[in-house]
Design an enzyme around this catalytic site. Structure first.
Site, short mmCIF file in Angstrom:
data_model
loop_
_atom_site.label_atom_id
_atom_site.label_comp_id
_atom_site.label_asym_id
_atom_site.label_seq_id
_atom_site.Cartn_x
_atom_site.Cartn_y
_atom_site.Cartn_z
N GLY A 23 0.84 -1.19 0.00
CA GLY A 23 0.00 0.00 0.00
C GLY A 23 0.87 1.24 0.00
N GLY A 26 0.43 9.43 0.79
CA GLY A 26 1.17 10.66 0.57
C GLY A 26 2.52 10.69 1.25
N GLY A 28 4.44 7.88 2.15
CA GLY A 28 5.37 6.83 1.75
C GLY A 28 4.64 5.59 1.29
CG ASP A 138 -6.11 8.84 10.98
OD1 ASP A 138 -7.29 9.22 10.80
OD2 ASP A 138 -5.35 8.54 10.04
#
Length: 433
Positions: A23, A26, A28, A138
């Site tokens: 995956g 933005g 890395g 998050d």
């Protein structure tokens, strides 16, 4: 930044051989890798050199390594190593087998018993994190990884503490003061939007958004990003039982999720109280609640393949039925391949839906590899072997990313199927130990 950060076969840090891309975002990318010294699979996260050169981004990346390593818990990802190679910061972590919760939920509503168990495990991880006190900031379905064993037991793993911080550390304000708004709009807490009074209660709010989506089929608020932020601050979520009239939600569960979504942090339960509440709910679920969602999942899966299922699995040639390893097959195969698999000790059983896959099946074979089918089957916790034109590297990678344990080349060959099935089963058994 569109250029690959690493190439398959490249060695990072002198000991991590890079494999397939898992995956990217933005900041890395994450690759599967192999730690040569310890002979084990790992995942390696690489930061773009352009971003790593930025002081604050570098500090965040280094902090993720340290705070995640400080949190050792069965339901958080384990960190093995951290370093820099050719200008690229890297973080080496446990290689997870399974799929993000966002991926699992695409198949439809989960049974409530499974929903509560996943939420319980996440809440348990938050209890440990908040004791540090580490705040994730998050939480979202993409950051909750679900592994499932062949007995159907889930292991939920909280990943990506890139936005997390130690609340009582001296550098916490310095590392967050420059934030605009950090988090994901569908799951962000009101205080994160205000950029003040951030605390463990913020993670509970985000987990409440996830739980709401798991029981109602969609997050508490929708709309464009700026509208979403406004709704989290000023809007009141519709109770999940009224959001989707076709979905049954126990009143006690609805009361819990609405409390977790309170605008006032002090009115939300702690992570420990949330864990205790879902444990209590799980003990009182009736059969109706336990099985909720299963019918929808089976109905969707029944359309995966057209091949009819035989009334009984064929007995393997040259082996006693009890000695054969059953492999569920999602489409008819050439008779010569079928007979060859029986001779090799594998009993192929053609199925037309996920419901027909027997509990004792050791693997699932998808002769014509389809990423959507592989993705749905991978949540069952058994190795999925997909057939594909192996000269099409992009398609092979898509199947692996969808959850295939391995890919066999077309046209199908008995010896290759048998070898890869047995190897995948051995690997699955080793992981369970």
């Amino acid at each position: 930044m569109s250029e690959a950060l690493a190439q398959p076969g490249e060695v990072i840090g002198g000991r991590y051989r890079v494999g397939a891309l898992l995956g990217e975002g933005g900041m890395g990318a994450v690759y599967e890798a192999f730690q040569t010294q310890l002979n084990r699979p790992v995942a390696i996260k690489l930061l773009h050199p352009e971003i790593g050169a930025q002081q604050e981004a570098r500090a965040r990346f280094e902090r993720e390594a340290r705070v995640t390593a400080a949190l050792r818990h069965p339901h958080t990802v384990e960190i093995y190593d951290f370093g820099e190679d050719a200008g690229r910061l890297f973080l080496v972590m446990e290689r997870l087998e399974g799929a993000p919760l966002s991926h699992v939920m695409r198949a439809g509503l989960l049974p409530l018993a499974r929903t509560l168990e996943i939420v319980r495990q996440v809440a348990d991880a938050l209890v440990a994190a908040h004791a540090l006190p580490l705040i994730h900031r998050d939480l979202k379905p993409e950051n909750l990884f679900i592994e499932r064993d062949d007995r159907g037991h889930d292991r939920a793993v909280v990943v990506d503490f890139g936005l997390g911080f130690i609340a009582e550390r001296e550098d916490a304000d310095r590392l967050t003061s420059a934030d605009v708004i950090m988090g994901t709009p569908s799951y962000i807490s009101p205080e994160q939007i205000h950029m003040k009074n951030l605390g463990p209660w913020s993670d509970v709010y985000s987990l409440g958004c996830i739980l709401y989506e798991m029981i109602a089929g969609e997050p508490p608020f929708d709309g464009a990003p700026m509208l979403l932020l406004s709704k989290h601050v000023f809007g009141e979520p519709v109770p999940p039982s009224r959001r989707n009239a076709d979905v049954f939600v126990p009143r006690s569960l609805e009361a819990l999720v609405m409390q977790m979504l309170s605008k006032r942090p002090e009115e939300r339960p702690s992570a420990a109280a949330t864990r205790a509440a879902v444990e209590q709910l799980a003990q009182t679920l009736g059969e109706r609640e336990r099985s909720r969602g299963a019918g929808a999942l089976v109905e969707r899966a029944a359309r995966m393949v057209d091949a009819p299922a035989p009334s009984e699995p064929p007995a393997p040639v040259g082996h006693a039925a009890g000695d054969a390893q059953v492999v569920a097959v999602t489409a008819a195969m050439d008779e010569a391949v079928t007979i060859g698999l029986r001779v090799d000790g594998l009993a192929p059983l053609v199925v037309s839906s996920m419901e027909e896959i027997p509990a004792h099946a050791v693997a699932v074979l998808v002769p014509q590899g389809d990423a959507a089918i592989v993705s749905q089957l991978s949540i069952l916790g058994r190795p999925v072997i997909a057939g594909a034109d192996t000269s099409d590297a992009a398609h092979v990678q898509t199947l692996l990313n969808a959850g295939a344990a391995d890919v066999v080349s077309l046209p199908l060959r008995v010896e290759q199927i048998a070898r890869k099935v047995k190897r995948a089963v051995r690997k699955a058994k080793r992981r369970k130990r």
